[in-house]
Scaffold this active site. Structure first.
Site, PDB file in Angstrom:
ATOM      1  N   ASP A 146     -47.020  57.693 -38.793  1.00 37.27           N
ATOM      2  CA  ASP A 146     -46.140  57.477 -37.634  1.00 37.27           C
ATOM      3  C   ASP A 146     -46.592  56.252 -36.849  1.00 37.27           C
ATOM      4  O   ASP A 146     -47.557  56.307 -36.089  1.00 37.27           O
ATOM      5  CB  ASP A 146     -46.161  58.714 -36.728  1.00 37.27           C
ATOM      6  CG  ASP A 146     -45.158  58.568 -35.594  1.00 37.27           C
ATOM      7  OD1 ASP A 146     -43.985  58.912 -35.795  1.00 37.27           O
ATOM      8  OD2 ASP A 146     -45.548  58.074 -34.509  1.00 37.27           O
ATOM      9  N   LYS A 164     -40.414  52.665 -34.986  1.00 33.47           N
ATOM     10  CA  LYS A 164     -39.541  52.885 -33.815  1.00 33.47           C
ATOM     11  C   LYS A 164     -39.152  51.554 -33.190  1.00 33.47           C
ATOM     12  O   LYS A 164     -39.954  50.610 -33.184  1.00 33.47           O
ATOM     13  CB  LYS A 164     -40.284  53.721 -32.749  1.00 33.47           C
ATOM     14  CG  LYS A 164     -41.061  54.898 -33.329  1.00 33.47           C
ATOM     15  CD  LYS A 164     -41.712  55.758 -32.278  1.00 33.47           C
ATOM     16  CE  LYS A 164     -42.606  56.798 -32.928  1.00 33.47           C
ATOM     17  NZ  LYS A 164     -43.961  56.353 -33.254  1.00 33.47           N
TER      18      LYS A 164
END
Ligand code: A2P
Length: 274
Positions: free
Chosen positions: A46, A76
């Site tokens: 992540d 992201k």
């Protein structure tokens, strides 16, 4: 080596329940830390553009020699890149730094009501999905009212919402909203950024099961059905944090942790952040 089981997402794809969190890991450190995680059995990484370690993560993926399709990679779009065109360009920069031609999951990092229009950002994320640059689409730090806005606008339900979540901040109403809408809840700072490692309630449960405080909290997340993203740059801790399948918290343990909720964030409130 330990492998975490996977959860089914609402788009039919699967996600390993334990991901390696890379927030606050510098780019050069990210190479060794990510390699240590992959060697320990993590298959879910992540990262985010704002972490400035996508190049290190990509280097580690390449050096690991693992087939691309065995690793679940999330990144992201940052708050300053909100908007349709900006988000498309941000994805290309992330893919280039990662050295990948797709990610498994692209998230809107914060709703960031002051800097941009997350609805247009989400529209771009859906376009990136159509283009094959991300396999799944999700959000981070969205409250229920932000989720309702994008679901109402486009009819596409994010696969997950990555939120700050730990025993001090249990977010019960948002977790219920997510569950009711088929959205997985994913926990960032699952150990409260380390603040709960010396907590006496957690410590007593850890002694009882002869595990560490971190293992108790990670196990708590899993038993509540969260996808969990512990962060560490220490190889022994990295291994420990995925070695959580040899014990089970009982009803008494779960009740004791449930009673710890203080609604206390370590990070900002998404309605107020940028
Ligand atoms: P470090 O990275 O120096 O190993 P969170 O995941 O909630 O953000 O918490 C991350 C913090 O918790 C980091 O400071 C990390 O330290 C520490 N940490 C992570 N795993 C463990 C562990 N198993 N034991 C002790 N500290 C840990």
């Amino acid at each position: 080596m330990t492998f975490a089981p996977s959860a089914l997402m609402n788009d039919g794809r699967t996600i390993p329940l334990i991901g390696f969190g890379l927030w606050q890991v510098p780019d050069d450190v990210a190479i060794d830390a990510t390699l240590a995680a992959l060697q320990a059995g993590y298959r879910h990484l992540d990262t985010a553009a704002v972490y400035e370690n996508e190049r290190g993560v990509g280097t580690a993926i390449a050096r690991s020699g693992l087939p691309r399709d065995e690793i679940f990679v999330t990144t992201k779009v940052w708050n300053t890149e909100h908007g349709y065109d900006q988000t498309l360009a941000a994805m290309d920069r992330s893919l280039s730094l990662l050295g990948l031609d797709y990610v498994d999951l692209y998230l809107v990092h914060w709703p960031s009501p002051a800097t941009g229009d997350f609805v247009q950002t989400w529209r771009a994320v859906l376009a990136l999905h159509e283009q094959g640059k991300t396999r799944s689409v999700g959000v981070s730090n969205f409250h229920a009212h932000h989720l309702e806005r994008i679901i109402d606008e486009f009819g596409v339900v994010p696969v997950l919402d990555q939120i700050e979540l730990h025993p001090n901040l249990q977010q019960r109403p948002l977790r219920s909203f997510n569950a009711a809408h088929g959205i997985l809840t994913e926990a960032w700072s699952p150990l409260a950024s380390g603040e709960l490692l010396a907590d006496p309630t957690i410590g007593a449960i850890a002694s009882k099961h002869q595990v560490s405080a971190a293992q108790v909290m990670i196990r708590w997340h899993l038993q509540l059905g969260h996808v969990v993203l512990p962060k560490s740059v220490t190889p022994e801790r990295i291994r420990q944090n995925i070695d959580v399948f040899g014990f089970t918290l009982d009803a008494q343990d779960l009740a004791a942790i449930a009673a710890m909720d203080k609604g206390q964030r370590t990070g900002p409130n998404p309605d107020e952040f940028m």
